[in-house]
Scaffold this motif. Structure first.
Motif: not given
Lengths: 365, 263
Positions: B121, B127-128, B131, B134-135, B137-139, B141
């Protein structure tokens, strides 16, 4: 295949934030922060204009929704809602528990002391284990694997000869040149050969040879045994009833102890040769230099230097093998083991050299 | 197929706008031909399996597809672009649209799982930092590793490393994910969980999967279509729906493979 996707965008109308276009990884980067700002205080997130969504886009939607209390996400098409739901479930999973709380200062110092003592105990145990194995091999010399010993003698000794010769010659040249400047002021250039000779034979020869051994061989021992530890080869040996100390450690220890006097001697001789060349350029004939060396160098001094080099070799090999066998998991562990071997080897050599200096002084050698 | 044995097990499907396309691939190391004339097309959103016995060239074929090796002959098109012809920015762009999960996970040992996923990323998006986290963490998850985000690769099991490898491969939400032996060495429960994850991601995100494996249960569970390579034939000996091949294959090696018989 077409690479064009609908431009991502947003606008805010009252308490509604409308997102539109393809909210995909390549597109949300530039608008992320602006969307976050616009999302503060909204009550509705309208996704009816969103044509496609991936998990990065979903992260942005969920982040925006979390910025204001009870913001409702509405208007998502079925595929968009499916991705959103999946990402929501992914984020809802429990996050890592907070790390262990740091100990108060005094307790922290105590814990550090205990762990240091444990490490020292393990190291002492390793030395003891090696000593027992060494004694056992003295009684049954066939337990020493001769082929492995030859391989290590070649790698730690023969292959280090060119480097040793090069460094020895350069050190001899440098020492002679550097000392010639102050010595000339007193007309004492004739004493350069004993100065360089005694320094090399008693101190610098064994010390530089030990540094070469630590850098070339100690690190190689640690890396090789460390990789074997990571690959569970050491455990496999133990389970097969083969003592890793006898098979892996002992040949390395014996090889390191055997090559060190040779490397030290080589270092001494090449250093003296380098010094002789400098003396030649200063106008002193070789016979005079040899005569001076004969007068000042003693067999005791040479044997003392070679004798302590054997102990340096033992310490370097022990530390290298110990670092390798104590390696953790993963590729980083091997690098750490190699670093520990080199640093530990050099520090141990210098400390031992200091002890030998005191010992020789007391004995009047 | 010049070198395929007499067989009816190659059931070609014509795909409009294939996401991955191999045309007449031949791979040889010196005079040693590993396989020749391998041709197939993978449709968008499909789970395509490359299978075969040990040493038949499955992993080499995967490395050809992702551009790590160059084929001795033939062409590879990923997302409509010629893999070999794409250079510089075009290649970088193409690479950002594919993800690879390596057999061992190939996680970077000095980084936590979260940092491993954040790395692509950082390289490919604007992306900051918050962010990116956060992204990532989604992956994590998505593959069920939220609670291990701060662990180092050396601190997790083999199955977790594979799942983290998938999370990193998915970091940029690629259009195509290449997976090298995702189930190898995993227990049946973890393996089944991974199969389910692949199916879910293909369904919900429309991701195309190209999976190299020889785990029969996995092949039957996830594969929409497959090709089978064979060491003896030095090429493809089957193509089609794995369940069809299991029930109706005529080539003795394909039959033996699907019925777990000694060939």
């Amino acid at each position: 295949m077409s690479d064009t996707v609908e431009q991502a965008g947003f606008d805010r109308e009252g308490e509604t934030l409308r997102l539109r276009g393809a909210l995909v990884t390549r597109q949300v980067g530039p608008i992320w922060e602006a969307v976050e700002k616009a999302a503060r205080g909204v009550r509705r997130l309208d996704l009816s204009g969103v044509s496609s969504l991936d998990t990065t886009g979903a992260a942005l939607v969920l982040r925006s929704a979390s910025l204001s209390e009870s913001a409702a996400v509405e208007g998502a098409s079925k595929p968009v809602a499916a991705v959103l739901e999946r990402a929501r479930a992914a984020l809802a999973a429990p996050r890592p528990a907070a790390g262990e709380a740091r100990l108060p200062f005094v307790a922290g110092v105590g814990a550090w002391g205990v762990s240091l003592m444990n490490r020292m105990l393990v190291s002492t145990g390793f030395i003891g284990e090696t000593a027992v194995m060494g004694a056992a091999v003295l009684r049954h010399p066939r337990r020493l694997r001769f082929n492995d010993l030859l391989r290590h003698l070649d790698e730690a000794g023969l292959r280090a000869f060119p480097l040793t010769l090069l460094l020895g010659t350069l050190i001899g040249v440098i020492l002679a040149f550097q000392s010639s400047i102050p010595m000339r002021q007193f007309g004492a250039e004739i004493y350069i050969p004993p100065l360089v000779g005694i320094s090399l034979v008693r101190e610098l020869g064994p010390l530089v040879a030990a540094i070469i051994l630590a850098g070339r061989t100690g690190s190689a021992f640690a890396a090789e045994l460390g990789t074997m530890t990571v690959n569970e080869e050491i455990d496999a040996l133990r389970i097969m009833g083969v003592d890793p100390m006898a098979m892996l450690v002992l040949p390395r220890l014996v090889a390191a102890m055997a090559v060190m006097p040779v490397l030290s001697l080589l270092m001494d001789l090449s250093g003296l040769l380098g010094m002789g060349v400098v003396m030649g350029t200063l106008g002193f004939p070789p016979a005079l230099v040899i005569n001076q060396l004969q007068q000042w160098l003693t067999l005791g001094g040479l044997l003392g230097g070679l004798g302590k080099s054997v102990v340096f070799g033992l310490a370097i090999a022990l530390i290298g093998c110990r670092s390798g066998l104590a390696a953790g998991r993963g590729p980083r562990a091997v690098g750490d083991a190699a670093t520990a071997a080199v640093v530990g080897g050099i520090v141990a050599t210098v400390v031992l050299d200091g002890l030998f200096a005191v010992l020789f002084y007391r004995l009047g050698w | 197929m010049a070198d395929a044995p007499e067989t009816t097990d190659i059931h070609r499907t014509r795909v409009e706008n294939p996401v991955v396309e191999a045309r007449g691939l031949t791979m040889a190391f010196g005079s040693n031909v590993l396989f020749r004339d391998v041709t197939f097309q993978v449709a968008g959103g499909e789970v395509f399996v490359i299978l075969g016995g040990s040493g038949c060239g499955k992993s080499t074929l995967l490395k050809l597809l992702i551009g790590l090796y160059r084929p001795s002959e033939g062409e590879i098109h990923i997302l409509g672009e010629d893999m070999e012809a794409a250079q510089g920015a075009a290649r970088r762009q193409l690479l950002s649209r594919i993800g690879v999960m390596w057999q061992s996970g190939a996680l970077f040992g000095s980084m936590t799982l979260l940092e491993n996923v954040m790395l692509p990323l950082e390289e490919h998006t604007r992306l900051p930092r918050s962010a990116r986290e956060e992204v990532a963490r989604v992956k994590l998850g998505l593959v069920g590793l939220s609670d291990a985000a701060n662990r180092l690769p050396a601190e997790i099991s083999g199955g977790m490393a594979k799942r983290a490898g998938i999370a990193r491969a998915m970091a940029l939400d690629p259009s195509v994910l290449f997976l090298d032996e995702p189930s190898a060495g995993l227990d049946p429960i973890t393996s089944a969980g991974l199969d389910q994850l692949i199916k879910d991601l293909a369904r919900d995100l429309g991701t195309t999967f190209v999976v190299v494996t020889h785990e029969l249960q996995s092949i039957l569970a996830i594969g929409d279509r497959c090709i089978m390579l064979d060491k003896q034939a030095k090429g493809m000996i089957a193509e089609g729906d794995p369940r069809e091949l299991r029930d109706h294959a005529t080539h003795p090696t394909v039959r033996a493979f699907f019925r777990r018989e000694a060939a």
